[in-house]
Motif scaffolding. Structure first.
Motif, PDB file in Angstrom:
ATOM      1  N   PRO A 174       7.876  -0.075   4.835  1.00 17.58           N
ATOM      2  CA  PRO A 174       7.042   0.216   6.104  1.00 17.58           C
ATOM      3  C   PRO A 174       6.604  -0.930   6.833  1.00 17.58           C
ATOM      4  O   PRO A 174       6.271  -0.780   8.041  1.00 17.58           O
ATOM      5  CB  PRO A 174       5.526   0.454   5.249  1.00 17.58           C
ATOM      6  CG  PRO A 174       6.136   1.031   3.915  1.00 17.58           C
ATOM      7  CD  PRO A 174       7.209   0.103   3.741  1.00 17.58           C
ATOM      8  N   GLY A 175       6.712  -2.299   6.331  1.00 14.31           N
ATOM      9  CA  GLY A 175       6.366  -3.522   7.272  1.00 14.31           C
ATOM     10  C   GLY A 175       7.246  -3.568   8.316  1.00 14.31           C
ATOM     11  O   GLY A 175       7.313  -4.152   9.212  1.00 14.31           O
ATOM     12  N   ASP A 176       8.546  -3.237   8.106  1.00 17.30           N
ATOM     13  CA  ASP A 176       9.822  -3.589   8.704  1.00 17.30           C
ATOM     14  C   ASP A 176       9.484  -2.527  10.097  1.00 17.30           C
ATOM     15  O   ASP A 176       9.957  -3.023  11.304  1.00 17.30           O
ATOM     16  CB  ASP A 176      10.806  -2.914   8.088  1.00 17.30           C
ATOM     17  CG  ASP A 176      11.303  -3.780   6.822  1.00 17.30           C
ATOM     18  OD1 ASP A 176      10.679  -4.936   6.661  1.00 17.30           O
ATOM     19  OD2 ASP A 176      11.961  -3.262   6.053  1.00 17.30           O
ATOM     20  N   VAL A 177       8.973  -1.273   9.886  1.00 15.91           N
ATOM     21  CA  VAL A 177       8.912  -0.385  10.897  1.00 15.91           C
ATOM     22  C   VAL A 177       7.673  -0.934  11.927  1.00 15.91           C
ATOM     23  O   VAL A 177       7.640  -0.698  12.945  1.00 15.91           O
ATOM     24  CB  VAL A 177       8.923   1.060  10.611  1.00 15.91           C
ATOM     25  CG1 VAL A 177      10.450   1.441   9.923  1.00 15.91           C
ATOM     26  CG2 VAL A 177       7.999   1.700   9.802  1.00 15.91           C
TER      27      VAL A 177
ATOM     28  N   ARG B  93       0.859  -1.148   0.106  1.00 16.22           N
ATOM     29  CA  ARG B  93       0.029   0.012   0.147  1.00 16.22           C
ATOM     30  C   ARG B  93       0.910   1.351   0.070  1.00 16.22           C
ATOM     31  O   ARG B  93       0.213   2.217  -0.218  1.00 16.22           O
ATOM     32  CB  ARG B  93      -0.975  -0.044   1.283  1.00 16.22           C
ATOM     33  CG  ARG B  93      -2.062  -0.962   1.078  1.00 16.22           C
ATOM     34  CD  ARG B  93      -3.217  -0.564   2.115  1.00 16.22           C
ATOM     35  NE  ARG B  93      -4.417  -1.334   2.265  1.00 16.22           N
ATOM     36  CZ  ARG B  93      -4.808  -2.426   1.608  1.00 16.22           C
ATOM     37  NH1 ARG B  93      -3.949  -3.146   0.909  1.00 16.22           N
ATOM     38  NH2 ARG B  93      -5.885  -2.976   1.776  1.00 16.22           N
ATOM     39  N   TRP B  94       1.956   1.176   0.014  1.00 12.84           N
ATOM     40  CA  TRP B  94       2.876   2.288   0.155  1.00 12.84           C
ATOM     41  C   TRP B  94       3.377   2.770  -1.102  1.00 12.84           C
ATOM     42  O   TRP B  94       3.214   2.056  -1.967  1.00 12.84           O
ATOM     43  CB  TRP B  94       4.160   1.816   0.977  1.00 12.84           C
ATOM     44  CG  TRP B  94       5.210   2.944   1.261  1.00 12.84           C
ATOM     45  CD1 TRP B  94       6.401   3.512   0.439  1.00 12.84           C
ATOM     46  CD2 TRP B  94       5.014   4.100   2.465  1.00 12.84           C
ATOM     47  NE1 TRP B  94       6.928   4.473   1.340  1.00 12.84           N
ATOM     48  CE2 TRP B  94       6.069   4.804   2.071  1.00 12.84           C
ATOM     49  CE3 TRP B  94       4.087   4.110   3.240  1.00 12.84           C
ATOM     50  CZ2 TRP B  94       6.021   6.090   3.039  1.00 12.84           C
ATOM     51  CZ3 TRP B  94       4.193   5.246   4.275  1.00 12.84           C
ATOM     52  CH2 TRP B  94       5.074   6.288   4.020  1.00 12.84           C
ATOM     53  N   PRO B  95       3.207   4.357  -1.320  1.00 16.06           N
ATOM     54  CA  PRO B  95       3.655   4.770  -2.737  1.00 16.06           C
ATOM     55  C   PRO B  95       4.792   4.596  -2.931  1.00 16.06           C
ATOM     56  O   PRO B  95       5.850   4.372  -2.356  1.00 16.06           O
ATOM     57  CB  PRO B  95       3.277   6.307  -2.346  1.00 16.06           C
ATOM     58  CG  PRO B  95       3.280   6.341  -0.725  1.00 16.06           C
ATOM     59  CD  PRO B  95       2.861   5.245  -0.055  1.00 16.06           C
ATOM     60  N   VAL B  96       4.820   4.255  -4.398  1.00 18.88           N
ATOM     61  CA  VAL B  96       5.788   3.728  -4.969  1.00 18.88           C
ATOM     62  C   VAL B  96       7.089   5.159  -4.885  1.00 18.88           C
ATOM     63  O   VAL B  96       8.270   4.648  -4.748  1.00 18.88           O
ATOM     64  CB  VAL B  96       5.806   3.362  -6.429  1.00 18.88           C
ATOM     65  CG1 VAL B  96       7.199   3.245  -7.275  1.00 18.88           C
ATOM     66  CG2 VAL B  96       4.944   2.286  -6.617  1.00 18.88           C
ATOM     67  N   SER B  97       6.505   6.221  -5.269  1.00 23.60           N
ATOM     68  CA  SER B  97       7.602   7.512  -5.039  1.00 23.60           C
ATOM     69  C   SER B  97       7.159   8.260  -3.896  1.00 23.60           C
ATOM     70  O   SER B  97       6.058   8.873  -3.855  1.00 23.60           O
ATOM     71  CB  SER B  97       7.367   8.210  -6.323  1.00 23.60           C
ATOM     72  OG  SER B  97       6.039   8.881  -6.372  1.00 23.60           O
TER      73      SER B  97
END
Length: 171
Positions: free
Chosen positions: A150-153, A26-30
């Motif tokens: 994002p999943g890491d954090v 879901r995180w934006p590519v840029s």
């Protein structure tokens, strides 16, 4: 799901579950470059060291010297537990960072910030919002700097909070 951001060539080992992969997808590519806005640069300069274990340990020891010895002992225990947990998880999962270097999952800086924050903040109406803001900022800048997914954090926050709760047993 866009697997290209999971690691080089879309590879990842089992252990990065569906929740983590969904957060990354879901995180934006840029990502907009925050470095063009000076207040964000100043905030990052202030926050970045707070994700480092040696700085966290110094803060915890200072809190202990100011009289909150039980809270400091809980935070030291939490930092030790989270350091061991992250040292085991990173090579076991083997997830690459967005930069292509190894050991992305989970974010150790975010996990240790959360681990220290829980014992120091529990029971203090003043410390809780400060702790949440610091941990949130550490996590955000780790992603914005491109060194974590994002999943890491997200995993780092939960792992750190769990270790912080375990550290409370030493109070």
């Amino acid at each position: 799901m866009d697997h290209s951001r999971i690691g080089r060539g879309g590879r990842h080992r089992p252990g990065t579950g569906p929740l983590v992969l969904a957060a990354d997808a879901r995180w934006p590519v840029s990502i907009p470059d925050y470095r063009t806005w000076q207040p964000a640069v100043w905030l990052r300069t202030l926050i970045y060291p707070l994700g480092k274990g040696e700085i966290q340990l110094a803060v915890v020891l200072a809190v202990g010297l100011m009289g909150a010895r039980k809270r400091a002992a809980g935070a030291v225990a939490a930092l030790a537990i989270v350091a061991l947990s992250v040292a085991i998880l990173k090579p076991a999962v083997g997830r690459e960072r967005p930069t292509g270097t190894p050991d992305s999952y989970p974010s150790g800086d975010t996990a240790s910030a959360a681990a220290a924050a829980v014992p120091l903040a529990v029971g203090s109406w003043v410390a809780v919002p400060v702790a949440v803001a610091v941990v949130g900022a550490v996590a955000t800048f780790r992603v914005l700097d491109g060194v974590h997914h994002p999943g890491d954090v997200i995993t780092g926050v939960f792992l750190g909070a769990l270790c912080g709760l375990l550290g409370l047993m030493w109070e």
